[in-house]
Structure formats: C-alpha cells, structure tokens
Design an enzyme around this catalytic site. Structure first.
Site, PDB file in Angstrom:
ATOM      1  N   LYS A   9       4.899  39.507  36.090  1.00  6.76           N
ATOM      2  CA  LYS A   9       3.562  38.997  35.753  1.00  6.76           C
ATOM      3  C   LYS A   9       2.705  40.085  35.092  1.00  6.76           C
ATOM      4  CE  LYS A   9       2.637  38.172  40.066  1.00  6.76           C
ATOM      5  NZ  LYS A   9       3.833  38.691  40.738  1.00  6.76           N
ATOM      6  N   ARG A  38      -3.055  33.498  45.792  1.00  2.23           N
ATOM      7  CA  ARG A  38      -1.867  33.764  46.609  1.00  2.23           C
ATOM      8  C   ARG A  38      -1.761  32.763  47.747  1.00  2.23           C
ATOM      9  NH1 ARG A  38      -0.531  38.816  44.304  1.00  2.23           N
ATOM     10  NH2 ARG A  38       0.890  39.756  45.751  1.00  2.23           N
ATOM     11  N   ARG A  47      11.149  49.919  39.503  1.00  2.00           N
ATOM     12  CA  ARG A  47       9.812  50.032  38.909  1.00  2.00           C
ATOM     13  C   ARG A  47       9.221  51.410  39.184  1.00  2.00           C
ATOM     14  NH1 ARG A  47       5.288  45.694  40.060  1.00  2.00           N
ATOM     15  NH2 ARG A  47       5.749  46.145  42.234  1.00  2.00           N
ATOM     16  N   ARG A  86       5.607  52.690  43.814  1.00  2.00           N
ATOM     17  CA  ARG A  86       4.530  52.117  44.625  1.00  2.00           C
ATOM     18  C   ARG A  86       4.934  52.082  46.097  1.00  2.00           C
ATOM     19  NH1 ARG A  86       2.386  46.651  41.803  1.00  2.00           N
ATOM     20  NH2 ARG A  86       2.662  45.838  43.899  1.00  2.00           N
ATOM     21  N   ARG A 130       6.968  41.036  51.518  1.00  2.00           N
ATOM     22  CA  ARG A 130       6.194  40.447  50.409  1.00  2.00           C
ATOM     23  C   ARG A 130       6.860  39.152  49.948  1.00  2.00           C
ATOM     24  NH1 ARG A 130       6.137  45.224  46.385  1.00  2.00           N
ATOM     25  NH2 ARG A 130       5.041  43.841  44.957  1.00  2.00           N
TER      26      ARG A 130
END
Ligand code: AP5
Length: 220
Positions: A13, A88, A123, A156, A167
């Site tokens: 996203k 969310r 990432r 992160r 998550r």
C-alpha cells in the site's frame, strides 16, 4: 478523488501510495507514518502508540479518527487524498462516512499472506525520511543507505516475525466486515498485488481511470 488503499500489512500500500500521490497530485495520509513520527518525536501520542504498535495491535479508534479529521481539514486535502492504513476497523470506516470524509473508491490489494510476509522480511525503511526499500525487490543504490536523503536504512521494529504474525491476525479479524461494508456501497475494487511494482501501479491507474470515465458519463 478520495481513495482508500486497503490490504494486509506489507502488501504494498505504502509503495503504491507514493507513486499515486505524485501521479494524482493529492496527498497521502498514512496513519502508520503519522504514528511513527509521533513515536520518534516522543510526544504523548507517540509514547502511547509505541507499545501498541510493537505488539502488532491497533491504536484505539478514537485517537485515529481524531488524527484523520484534523489532517483532512488541511488545505492540501481539498481536492482529495489517499488514505493508507486507515480504516482498520469497521468503526473507523463508519466514522469516515459519518464525518463526511468517506472515500469515493476503495482499492483492496490482495495477495497470499505467505508471499506478503516475504516482502515484510526484506523491507528496509529510512530512519530519517521513512522511504521504503526491499533488499531484493527494490534495493537502494548504495547498500543500507537511503537514495533520497542518505540516512541509514533500518528494519521496522514491528517487522520482527512475532509482531508480523500478530499484525496479520489483527488484520484478518477485522478485514471481512470492512470489505462487506464497502462492497455494499459499491466502491470496492480488487487489485492483484502479486505483480512487480510498476504493473500494480498500471493496474491501479487503469481502475481509477475507468471509475472517472463512468462517473463523468453518469454526470452527462
Ligand atoms: P502501518 O504503517 O499502516 O503498517 P501496515 O498496514 O501494516 O502496512 P505496512 O506499512 O507494513 O505495509 P504496506 O502495505 O504499506 O507495504 P509496503 O509498501 O511498505 O501500521 C503500523 C501500525 O500502526 C499498525 O500495526 C497499528 O499498530 C498502527 N496503526 C496504523 N494505522 C492504524 C489505524 N488506522 N488504526 C489503528 N492502528 C493503526 O511494502 C512492503 C515491502 O514490499 C517493501 O519492502 C516494498 O519495497 C516491497 N514491495 C511493495 N510492493 C511490491 C511489489 N509489487 N513487488 C515486490 N515488492 C514489493
């Protein structure tokens, strides 16, 4: 146009939001980025959000809704905006509509969870400007260094395996009612996210163009 980018953690996203924001000349409002900036600045919001984010849980709806209402009231949002990471929960989705800031289009990025997790593992994020890279799919020009600002790239804290699992659990618990809500309103569009970045962008732009064309045809 007001656009919601919807999808599991790491589906892409944020990557698409950067491109779309340039292409459409409207700002992106990414709740995760706003919260991470607050954590970095050590504000009261940041102190409250850090523990929640590191566990993979969601920050309370009223806090998020307050942040968004304040942000969309700014001048640069008057021609539209892209919401990345919000809503969310069904309560957040309904609150957007109740406050007259609901989306014209919801793009739901879809891809198998196991493939998305590989994106999250690789990432890397700039610790200064938040720019996002991937060690294989989108590496920086110089190892571990942000192309944009030259700062160090880090992983992160919520991309650690245990947090990633939570998550996904949280996302999967909340996803269905929101998709149903937007489907019923006739503004939900599915994007196959399992393609190279440019192909996903092309597909998104095709969908947005066709929506604009049919909206224009209805007006005439
Ligand atoms: P947030 O920051 O919103 O995280 P997220 O939704 O989990 O999304 P990500 O940023 O992890 O992923 P992404 O889909 O943007 O993927 P990306 O483009 O980086 O939220 C973090 C936390 O904040 C939440 O857990 C929660 O605690 C809190 N929070 C935020 N919003 C909230 C809200 N509304 N309510 C309550 N709490 C909230 O891509 C991932 C990787 O894949 C990158 O390395 C990228 O380079 C690579 N990649 C991207 N696209 C492709 C492609 N097409 N092909 C190959 N690789 C690709």
């Amino acid at each position: 146009m007001k656009i919601i980018l919807f999808g599991a953690p790491g589906v892409g996203k944020g990557t698409q939001a950067v491109v779309l924001s340039n292409e459409l000349q409207i700002p992106t409002i990414a709740t995760g980025n706003i919260l991470r900036a607050a954590v970095k600045e050590g504000t009261q919001l940041g102190l409250a959000a850090k523990e929640i984010m590191d566990s993979g849980a969601l920050v309370p709806d009223d806090i998020i809704i307050g942040i968004i209402r304040e942000r969309v009231a700014e001048e640069d949002c008057k021609n539209g905006f892209i919401l990345d990471g919000m809503p969310r929960t069904l309560a957040q989705a309904k609150a957007l509509d109740e406050h007259g800031i609901g989306a014209d289009v919801v793009l739901s990025f879809e891809m198998a969870d196991e493939l998305i997790k590989q994106r999250l593992v690789g990432r890397r994020t700039c610790k200064e400007c938040g720019d996002t890279y991937h060690v294989v799919n989108n590496p920086p020009k110089k190892e571990n260094t942000c192309d944009k600002c030259g700062a160090e790239l880090i992983q992160r804290s919520d991309d650690m395996p245990e947090t990633v699992e939570n998550r996904f659990k949280v996302f999967n618990q909340n996803m269905a009612p929101m998709l149903e809500y937007y489907k019923t309103r006739g503004i939900l569009h599915t994007i196959d996210a399992d393609h190279p970045m440019q192909d996903v962008t092309d597909n998104v732009l095709r969908v947005l163009n066709s929506i604009e064309q049919s909206t224009a045809a209805e007006r005439n």
